[in-house]
Design a protein around this motif. Structure first.
Motif, PDB file in Angstrom:
ATOM      1  N   MET A   1       0.851  -1.187   0.000  1.00 18.28           N
ATOM      2  CA  MET A   1       0.000   0.000   0.000  1.00 18.28           C
ATOM      3  C   MET A   1       0.889   1.238   0.000  1.00 18.28           C
ATOM      4  O   MET A   1       2.084   1.171   0.274  1.00 18.28           O
ATOM      5  N   THR A   2       0.299   2.348  -0.295  1.00 16.74           N
ATOM      6  CA  THR A   2       1.038   3.601  -0.356  1.00 16.74           C
ATOM      7  C   THR A   2       0.056   4.743  -0.099  1.00 16.74           C
ATOM      8  O   THR A   2      -1.142   4.519   0.106  1.00 16.74           O
ATOM      9  N   TYR A   3       0.565   5.962  -0.131  1.00 19.33           N
ATOM     10  CA  TYR A   3      -0.315   7.134  -0.050  1.00 19.33           C
ATOM     11  C   TYR A   3       0.298   8.254  -0.864  1.00 19.33           C
ATOM     12  O   TYR A   3       1.449   8.659  -0.642  1.00 19.33           O
ATOM     13  N   CYS A   4      -0.457   8.743  -1.828  1.00 12.73           N
ATOM     14  CA  CYS A   4      -0.050   9.881  -2.644  1.00 12.73           C
ATOM     15  C   CYS A   4      -1.182  10.900  -2.648  1.00 12.73           C
ATOM     16  O   CYS A   4      -2.355  10.533  -2.685  1.00 12.73           O
ATOM     17  N   VAL A   5      -0.813  12.174  -2.628  1.00 12.58           N
ATOM     18  CA  VAL A   5      -1.796  13.241  -2.720  1.00 12.58           C
ATOM     19  C   VAL A   5      -1.268  14.311  -3.666  1.00 12.58           C
ATOM     20  O   VAL A   5      -0.066  14.591  -3.706  1.00 12.58           O
ATOM     21  N   ALA A   6      -2.171  14.890  -4.468  1.00  9.69           N
ATOM     22  CA  ALA A   6      -1.824  15.994  -5.362  1.00  9.69           C
ATOM     23  C   ALA A   6      -2.915  17.038  -5.272  1.00  9.69           C
ATOM     24  O   ALA A   6      -4.106  16.699  -5.157  1.00  9.69           O
ATOM     25  N   MET A   7      -2.527  18.305  -5.325  1.00  5.49           N
ATOM     26  CA  MET A   7      -3.451  19.419  -5.150  1.00  5.49           C
ATOM     27  C   MET A   7      -3.262  20.411  -6.287  1.00  5.49           C
ATOM     28  O   MET A   7      -2.165  20.965  -6.457  1.00  5.49           O
ATOM     29  N   ARG A   8      -4.301  20.652  -7.070  1.00  7.52           N
ATOM     30  CA  ARG A   8      -4.233  21.620  -8.171  1.00  7.52           C
ATOM     31  C   ARG A   8      -4.902  22.911  -7.715  1.00  7.52           C
ATOM     32  O   ARG A   8      -6.113  22.968  -7.507  1.00  7.52           O
ATOM     33  N   LEU A   9      -4.088  23.951  -7.553  1.00 11.24           N
ATOM     34  CA  LEU A   9      -4.521  25.195  -6.946  1.00 11.24           C
ATOM     35  C   LEU A   9      -4.316  26.355  -7.918  1.00 11.24           C
ATOM     36  O   LEU A   9      -3.757  26.187  -9.007  1.00 11.24           O
ATOM     37  N   VAL A 162      -8.893  22.258   5.575  1.00 15.73           N
ATOM     38  CA  VAL A 162      -7.941  23.340   5.355  1.00 15.73           C
ATOM     39  C   VAL A 162      -7.907  23.841   3.916  1.00 15.73           C
ATOM     40  O   VAL A 162      -7.843  25.046   3.664  1.00 15.73           O
ATOM     41  N   LEU A 163      -7.956  22.921   2.950  1.00 17.53           N
ATOM     42  CA  LEU A 163      -7.598  23.266   1.580  1.00 17.53           C
ATOM     43  C   LEU A 163      -8.748  23.904   0.807  1.00 17.53           C
ATOM     44  O   LEU A 163      -9.880  23.431   0.852  1.00 17.53           O
ATOM     45  N   THR A 164      -8.418  24.974   0.068  1.00 19.31           N
ATOM     46  CA  THR A 164      -9.313  25.550  -0.928  1.00 19.31           C
ATOM     47  C   THR A 164      -8.492  25.792  -2.195  1.00 19.31           C
ATOM     48  O   THR A 164      -7.259  25.704  -2.181  1.00 19.31           O
ATOM     49  N   TYR A 165      -9.169  26.109  -3.280  1.00 16.55           N
ATOM     50  CA  TYR A 165      -8.481  26.345  -4.545  1.00 16.55           C
ATOM     51  C   TYR A 165      -7.483  27.495  -4.447  1.00 16.55           C
ATOM     52  O   TYR A 165      -6.467  27.511  -5.148  1.00 16.55           O
ATOM     53  N   ASP A 166      -7.739  28.463  -3.552  1.00 18.59           N
ATOM     54  CA  ASP A 166      -6.871  29.635  -3.433  1.00 18.59           C
ATOM     55  C   ASP A 166      -5.818  29.506  -2.339  1.00 18.59           C
ATOM     56  O   ASP A 166      -5.103  30.474  -2.051  1.00 18.59           O
ATOM     57  N   ALA A 172      -0.323  24.712   1.186  1.00 17.78           N
ATOM     58  CA  ALA A 172      -0.851  23.446   0.673  1.00 17.78           C
ATOM     59  C   ALA A 172       0.148  22.317   0.905  1.00 17.78           C
ATOM     60  O   ALA A 172      -0.238  21.197   1.256  1.00 17.78           O
ATOM     61  N   MET A 173       1.437  22.578   0.706  1.00 23.38           N
ATOM     62  CA  MET A 173       2.438  21.553   0.954  1.00 23.38           C
ATOM     63  C   MET A 173       2.477  21.179   2.431  1.00 23.38           C
ATOM     64  O   MET A 173       2.594  19.999   2.784  1.00 23.38           O
TER      65      MET A 173
END
Length: 245
Positions: A1-9, A162-166, A172-173
């Motif tokens: 198993m693993t965990y990856c996350v990506a955020m397009r802001l 916590v996270l929003t597009y702005d 975010a990191m």
């Protein structure tokens, strides 16, 4: 198993992945799950992978080899991120079909995988896609600006709060790292070191890549601050009073 996350802001895309792969409690290894294809001033593509390691390695290797070929459609000559996601989806289907077709009768090996594709190709804004084992995919939006693959449930609450597009890329990191730390604490199948990257909109750069180990001072600081902050907030909760008014 693993965990990856990506955020397009609004300011770009943030990527974070662990590096643990295990095939049972006595066989734990480290493999990089964040992969970058880059052309100066034209494109920066980042792939993150979770699932069957043989499948994901075959997919990444095929994509890189075909990019060197230059004659067929590949990740370095597609004209849009959508086309790149489609190409990856086709490669996912190709590899899974090839390997599952060769599977011995009675075997129950799971060849599936999930891939995140993010980055930017000149002529369009940064984009982020989640590509499924079937080869189809969805795209992140301003309302849903992030994707997770792998062991996602433990790290999801902090992102949702916590996270929003702005959200600025640096914040975010930080959010992504806390999300992974929450997963590290709850699931032994996710582990250090972490591979992370910040891609800034219209930069077409790939230099903000980092490998984070237990000795990284910033990661150690935010892990401690988050843990202590949660505990202090909990201790300040009002006393229990469930009696009806």
């Amino acid at each position: 198993m693993t965990y990856c996350v990506a955020m397009r802001l609004s300011g770009g895309v943030v990527f974070a992945s662990d590096s643990r792969t295990n095939a049972g409690v006595d066989h734990i290894s480290t493999f990089r799950k964040l992969h970058v294809l880059h052309q100066d001033s034209e494109r920066t593509l980042v792939l993150q992978s979770a699932g069957n390691l043989a499948t994901t390695q075959s997919i990444i290797n095929l994509l890189r080899l075909r990019a060197k070929d230059g004659e067929r459609a590949n990740l370095l000559n597609t004209t849009s991120m959508f086309d790149a996601a489609s190409l990856i989806g086709e490669t996912v289907r190709e590899v899974i079909h090839r390997d599952s077709s060769a599977q011995q009768s009675g075997s129950s090996t799971d060849f599936s995988c999930n891939i995140l594709l993010g980055g930017q190709i000149i002529g369009e804004p940064p984009r982020l896609f989640h590509i499924y084992p079937e080869g189809n995919f969805i795209e992140a939006t301003e309302d849903t600006p992030y994707f997770q693959i792998g062991e996602s449930k433990y790290g999801k609450p902090i992102i949702d709060r916590v996270l929003t597009y702005d959200t600025p890329l640096e914040q975010a990191m930080c959010c992504a790292l806390i999300s992974i730390d929450s997963t590290l604490r709850s699931n032994l199948s996710v582990g250090l070191p972490l591979d992370v990257m910040i891609y800034r909109r219209d930069s077409f750069a790939s230099d903000e890549q980092y490998r984070i180990t237990e000795k990284n001072p910033y990661f150690a600081t935010i892990r401690k601050a988050w843990s202590e902050g949660l505990l202090n907030t909990f201790l300040q909760m009002p006393p229990l009073n469930l009696a009806e008014e």
